[in-house]
Design a protein around this motif. Structure first.
Motif, short mmCIF file in Angstrom:
data_model
loop_
_atom_site.label_atom_id
_atom_site.label_comp_id
_atom_site.label_asym_id
_atom_site.label_seq_id
_atom_site.Cartn_x
_atom_site.Cartn_y
_atom_site.Cartn_z
N TYR A 64 16.58 -5.79 16.59
CA TYR A 64 16.07 -6.05 17.56
C TYR A 64 16.39 -7.16 17.28
O TYR A 64 14.76 -8.10 16.48
N PHE A 65 16.41 -7.87 18.14
CA PHE A 65 16.78 -9.47 17.63
C PHE A 65 16.34 -9.94 19.25
O PHE A 65 17.52 -10.16 19.97
N ASN A 66 15.52 -11.13 19.65
CA ASN A 66 15.29 -12.15 20.30
C ASN A 66 14.96 -13.00 20.37
O ASN A 66 13.82 -13.39 20.65
N CYS A 67 15.28 -14.01 20.39
CA CYS A 67 15.21 -15.65 20.53
C CYS A 67 16.08 -16.93 21.44
O CYS A 67 16.68 -16.40 20.85
N MET A 68 15.44 -17.80 21.15
CA MET A 68 16.06 -18.72 22.17
C MET A 68 16.64 -19.56 20.90
O MET A 68 16.76 -19.63 20.22
N PRO A 69 17.79 -19.22 21.44
CA PRO A 69 18.90 -20.18 20.81
C PRO A 69 19.68 -21.00 19.76
O PRO A 69 19.61 -21.02 18.84
N TRP A 70 18.41 -22.09 20.42
CA TRP A 70 18.14 -23.57 19.48
C TRP A 70 17.63 -23.13 18.37
O TRP A 70 18.13 -23.17 17.04
N LEU A 71 16.62 -22.81 18.76
CA LEU A 71 15.25 -22.51 16.93
C LEU A 71 15.56 -20.98 16.61
O LEU A 71 15.35 -20.79 15.51
N THR A 72 16.75 -20.29 16.80
CA THR A 72 16.76 -19.03 16.43
C THR A 72 17.68 -19.85 14.62
O THR A 72 18.00 -19.08 13.58
N LYS A 73 18.22 -21.19 14.51
CA LYS A 73 18.95 -21.11 13.40
C LYS A 73 18.03 -21.60 12.42
O LYS A 73 18.00 -21.10 11.40
N ILE A 74 17.11 -21.69 12.92
CA ILE A 74 15.28 -21.77 11.23
C ILE A 74 15.56 -20.75 11.37
O ILE A 74 15.19 -20.64 10.13
N LEU A 75 15.59 -19.78 12.02
CA LEU A 75 15.32 -18.19 11.16
C LEU A 75 15.99 -17.57 10.59
O LEU A 75 16.23 -17.44 9.60
N LEU A 76 17.61 -18.67 11.21
CA LEU A 76 18.88 -17.96 10.10
C LEU A 76 18.57 -18.13 9.03
O LEU A 76 18.62 -18.02 7.89
N GLY A 77 18.09 -19.54 9.25
CA GLY A 77 18.56 -20.06 7.43
C GLY A 77 17.60 -19.95 6.66
O GLY A 77 17.11 -20.09 6.11
N ALA A 78 16.41 -19.86 7.45
CA ALA A 78 14.93 -19.39 6.02
C ALA A 78 15.74 -17.63 5.95
O ALA A 78 14.64 -17.62 5.23
N SER A 79 16.21 -16.93 6.57
CA SER A 79 16.26 -15.21 6.73
C SER A 79 17.68 -15.68 4.38
O SER A 79 17.00 -14.62 4.30
N LEU A 80 18.13 -16.61 5.39
CA LEU A 80 18.84 -17.10 4.08
C LEU A 80 18.37 -17.12 2.83
O LEU A 80 18.64 -16.05 2.09
N ALA A 81 17.21 -18.03 2.80
CA ALA A 81 16.49 -18.55 1.67
C ALA A 81 16.01 -17.54 1.04
O ALA A 81 16.01 -17.53 0.28
N ILE A 82 15.03 -16.11 1.50
CA ILE A 82 15.00 -15.56 1.75
C ILE A 82 15.71 -14.40 0.30
O ILE A 82 15.78 -14.22 -0.55
N GLU A 83 16.99 -13.77 1.21
CA GLU A 83 18.13 -13.31 0.56
C GLU A 83 18.21 -13.92 -0.56
O GLU A 83 18.65 -13.07 -1.39
N ASP A 84 19.28 -15.17 -0.33
CA ASP A 84 19.17 -15.45 -0.96
C ASP A 84 18.56 -16.13 -2.65
O ASP A 84 19.29 -15.64 -3.62
N THR A 85 16.69 -15.49 -2.80
CA THR A 85 16.79 -16.14 -4.15
C THR A 85 15.74 -14.17 -4.12
O THR A 85 15.89 -13.94 -5.33
N GLN A 86 15.65 -13.57 -3.53
CA GLN A 86 15.22 -12.00 -3.41
C GLN A 86 15.12 -11.17 -3.23
O GLN A 86 15.98 -10.53 -4.01
N GLY A 87 17.24 -11.70 -2.61
CA GLY A 87 18.40 -9.85 -2.70
C GLY A 87 17.88 -9.24 -1.72
O GLY A 87 16.74 -9.23 -0.50
N LEU A 88 18.54 -7.95 -2.01
CA LEU A 88 17.30 -6.21 -1.30
C LEU A 88 16.40 -6.64 -0.98
O LEU A 88 15.58 -5.91 -0.33
N ASP A 89 15.58 -7.23 -2.46
CA ASP A 89 13.62 -6.98 -2.19
C ASP A 89 13.38 -7.68 -1.03
O ASP A 89 12.34 -7.04 -0.75
N GLY A 90 13.97 -8.47 -0.52
CA GLY A 90 13.31 -9.87 0.51
C GLY A 90 13.72 -9.00 1.77
O GLY A 90 13.72 -9.90 2.41
N MET A 91 14.17 -8.33 2.21
CA MET A 91 15.03 -7.47 3.34
C MET A 91 13.80 -7.10 4.37
O MET A 91 13.87 -7.23 5.27
N ASN A 92 12.79 -6.88 3.51
CA ASN A 92 11.18 -6.37 4.45
C ASN A 92 11.03 -7.55 4.98
O ASN A 92 10.31 -7.92 6.05
#
Length: 266
Positions: A64-92
């Motif tokens: 489940y995910f629901n966020c204002m579409p404009w600012l969702t991109k900030i969350l997408l970028g931050a999520s990728l930053a976590i996964e790009d450095t921590q891999g599967l350990d950063g999923m939680n």
């Protein structure tokens, strides 16, 4: 920690894919989650070349995910930053970040993106158009172009600033949202007398004395009738849940009858 593999080209692709789908995949079970998965898929594939790891990452975002579409991109970028450095350990951490901030970001995004900006600049453009001035249209187009460019950059901002950018700003989100709401309501209130035209055409005569009802109303409060009309419509929409089409039709009928009887004039 692992070596980061994503570059600006990957992030721009995520942003473009989000714009392509955005709310198009909206559903009641997971809301915008399918669009999130679609937008992140190429970047996640680059982070997780192993098929099983890639599937786990996709399934983690298929929640489940629901966020204002404009600012969702900030969350997408931050999520990728976590996964790009921590891999599967950063999923939680990714899921906690999205769940914790999609609400507050929606608050500020809805206030600015859906209410304040369209109301302010759209009303200015409409008012100038009523006066026959084409500059208002140029302002409206320029503002939209500027925010389109900003929206394309938000994934990169979220990625390179990471969680720090959002968490530091998060404490001030509620205050900023309230301030923006007050500003938007003030602007709407100021625009009512200039955009909504409603004049009482009744006059009472006694000998040589003619009493204008509109002058008496203005003596109590200028623009009282437009404010009252807007207040009635707001009540019908918010409290009585009347459909907008009915309100528009009713406004037309009342206006025509009132003009025919001389109650309203221009």
């Amino acid at each position: 920690m692992s070596k980061q593999v994503l570059d600006k080209k990957d992030l721009r692709k995520v942003g473009h894919r989000w714009i392509q789908t955005c709310i198009a995949t909206y559903g009641y079970e997971m809301q915008l989650a399918p669009s999130v998965v679609y937008a992140l898929a190429p970047a996640l594939r680059k982070i997780y070349p192993n098929d099983e790891d890639y599937k786990k990452a996709l399934n983690n975002h298929f929640k489940y995910f629901n966020c204002m579409p404009w600012l969702t991109k900030i969350l997408l970028g931050a999520s990728l930053a976590i996964e790009d450095t921590q891999g599967l350990d950063g999923m939680n951490a990714v899921q906690d970040l999205k769940v914790g901030l999609m609400g507050p970001l929606s608050g500020i995004g809805d206030t600015i993106g859906w209410v304040m900006l369209p109301t302010i600049f759209g009303s200015i453009a409409a008012y100038m158009a009523l006066e026959g001035n084409m500059v208002g249209l140029g302002i409206w187009l320029a503002i939209n172009a500027i925010f389109w460019v900003i929206r394309l950059k938000l994934v990169e901002i979220g990625y390179f600033q990471g969680v720090r950018f959002i968490t530091q700003f998060g404490e001030k989100i509620n205050v900023f949202t309230e301030a923006a709401s007050i500003l938007g309501l003030t602007v709407v209130g100021c625009l009512i007398p200039s955009v909504v035209k409603l004049v009482c055409g009744l006059d009472f005569a006694s000998g040589d004395v003619i009493l204008s009802v509109q002058d008496q109303i203005d003596g109590v409060m200028p623009a009282l009738l437009p404010v009252a009309a807007v207040g009635i419509m707001y009540y019908l929409v918010k409290v009585k849940k009347v459909k907008m089409n009915y309100i528009i039709l009713g406004t037309l009928v009342v206006s025509m009858i009132g003009a025919a009887l001389g109650v309203f004039t221009v």
